[in-house]
Motif scaffolding. Structure first.
Motif, PDB file in Angstrom:
ATOM      1  N   ILE A 151       0.820  -1.216   0.000  1.00 44.21           N
ATOM      2  CA  ILE A 151       0.000   0.000   0.000  1.00 44.21           C
ATOM      3  C   ILE A 151       0.854   1.267   0.000  1.00 44.21           C
ATOM      4  O   ILE A 151       0.485   2.281  -0.576  1.00 44.21           O
ATOM      5  CB  ILE A 151      -0.986  -0.040   1.188  1.00 44.21           C
ATOM      6  N   GLY A 152       2.042   1.170   0.607  1.00 45.24           N
ATOM      7  CA  GLY A 152       2.942   2.318   0.597  1.00 45.24           C
ATOM      8  C   GLY A 152       3.313   2.784  -0.808  1.00 45.24           C
ATOM      9  O   GLY A 152       3.724   3.926  -1.012  1.00 45.24           O
ATOM     10  N   GLU A 153       3.165   1.901  -1.802  1.00 37.67           N
ATOM     11  CA  GLU A 153       3.504   2.256  -3.187  1.00 37.67           C
ATOM     12  C   GLU A 153       2.480   3.187  -3.821  1.00 37.67           C
ATOM     13  O   GLU A 153       2.779   3.840  -4.828  1.00 37.67           O
ATOM     14  CB  GLU A 153       3.558   1.001  -4.073  1.00 37.67           C
ATOM     15  N   LEU A 154       1.273   3.192  -3.280  1.00 38.85           N
ATOM     16  CA  LEU A 154       0.186   3.942  -3.931  1.00 38.85           C
ATOM     17  C   LEU A 154       0.595   5.380  -4.214  1.00 38.85           C
ATOM     18  O   LEU A 154       0.469   5.878  -5.332  1.00 38.85           O
ATOM     19  CB  LEU A 154      -1.057   3.965  -3.042  1.00 38.85           C
ATOM     20  N   THR A 155       1.083   6.042  -3.169  1.00 39.32           N
ATOM     21  CA  THR A 155       1.394   7.458  -3.334  1.00 39.32           C
ATOM     22  C   THR A 155       2.657   7.673  -4.166  1.00 39.32           C
ATOM     23  O   THR A 155       2.878   8.773  -4.660  1.00 39.32           O
ATOM     24  CB  THR A 155       1.499   8.144  -1.961  1.00 39.32           C
ATOM     25  N   ASP A 156       3.473   6.614  -4.349  1.00 41.12           N
ATOM     26  CA  ASP A 156       4.648   6.759  -5.215  1.00 41.12           C
ATOM     27  C   ASP A 156       4.253   7.060  -6.653  1.00 41.12           C
ATOM     28  O   ASP A 156       5.002   7.708  -7.382  1.00 41.12           O
ATOM     29  CB  ASP A 156       5.491   5.468  -5.201  1.00 41.12           C
TER      30      ASP A 156
END
Ligand code: APR
Ligand code: MG
Length: 279
Positions: free
Chosen positions: A264-269
């Motif tokens: 989920i941390g990748e979403l904002t990437d």
């Protein structure tokens, strides 16, 4: 509700309604958001919401959380500042100055403190978003300034006393009734998230996929919405745009990998890429 008051929300709507950023802007132009989130058992919720806010263009972010959570997340979120034990202090009636919008709930599991903190925020003339641990069945006094709630069906069940099955079989009607009766913007999450406004209108989001079916994706949405509440004039489109962009990040990521392997941390990437294509 009159379905003629409802429409689908897509990338063209975002392009049309998301405001441009002025050359002469500074961090003050984009507001300071207060995020009351994270507990020692759920520190990541504050991180994910914080990343959501920062990457969606908030001017400044103050995270009200414990020292433990702050020290756990601050190296991955150097832009934020911290208001130690903000939940406890807010519950006692204190608030940091100069806040343009507030969000409360991700990773919070102290219902009494949360209730008192909401009572404090309720009195301030700023948009207020409530998610996760802030979503309970309780009474609210009337409020002029926008209130946004972001329940998943389980949380909406807790708030309304209806079963998840009842909610899922009539999402638009139930979200709309709640929005009208409580004068809140209701973001009823799930596949094709429904956004119901207090004026009886509403939109259905068209982006997103099952890579979002993983702990922390809702926390990310809360942060993104907080940023848009700080930066956009029109609150109705701000909320719809946040939901669309969150889903669009998920759609961008699965172009290159299987949904199972998405963290989920990748979403904002990928939000920068998504925004660049839309705007
Ligand atoms: N298709 C599209 N979107 C989806 C799908 C799907 N199949 N599954 C989930 N989503 C989206 C939802 O629309 C929503 O935006 O992912 C997000 C999930 O949000 P939450 O249910 O709030 O998930 P989460 O971030 O894990 O919540 C964290 O808060 O809600 C509480 O009990 C929850 O403690 C947990 C914490
Ligand atoms: Mg959630």
């Amino acid at each position: 509700p009159h379905t003629s008051n409802w429409k689908l929300w897509d990338g063209n709507d975002v392009a049309r309604t998301l405001s441009d950023r002025s050359t002469f802007s500074h961090k003050g132009s984009f507001g300071t958001g207060l995020l009351l989130a994270g507990s020692d058992e759920m520190p990541g919720s504050a991180l994910l919401a914080g990343l959501g806010a920062m990457k969606t263009g908030i001017g400044k972010l103050v995270i009200g959380t414990s020292k433990f959570v702050a020290s756990t997340i601050s190296n991955r979120l150097p832009e934020a500042t911290y208001w130690f034990d903000g939940l406890q202090r807010c519950a006692k009636g204190h608030l940091v100055k100069g806040i343009r919008a507030a969000a409360i709930g991700p990773g919070l599991n102290a219902p009494y403190l949360v209730e008192e903190a909401i009572n404090c925020l309720w009195e301030r003339d700023i948009p207020l978003l409530m998610d996760a641990g802030a979503l309970t069945e309780r009474e609210y006094a009337p409020r002029e300034t926008p209130v946004i709630i972001t329940p998943h069906p389980g949380e909406f069940s807790r708030m309304t006393g209806k079963t998840v099955e009842e909610i899922q079989s009539d999402r638009i009607k139930l979200a709309s009734e709640y929005a009208i009766n409580h004068r809140m913007i209701v973001v009823l999450k799930g596949t094709y998230t429904v956004i119901a406004y207090p004026d009886g209108t509403g939109v259905i989001n068209t982006s997103g996929n099952h890579c979002l079916a993983k702990g922390g994706s809702g926390d990310t949405l809360t942060g993104m919405l907080l940023a848009l509440l700080c930066t956009e004039e029109d609150i109705k489109s701000a909320v719809a745009n946040g939901v669309y962009l969150h889903g669009a990040c998920a759609d961008e990521i699965v172009k290159n990998k299987d949904a199972r392997a998405v963290s989920i941390g990748e979403l904002t990437d990928v939000l920068g890429t998504v925004l660049q294509r839309i705007k």
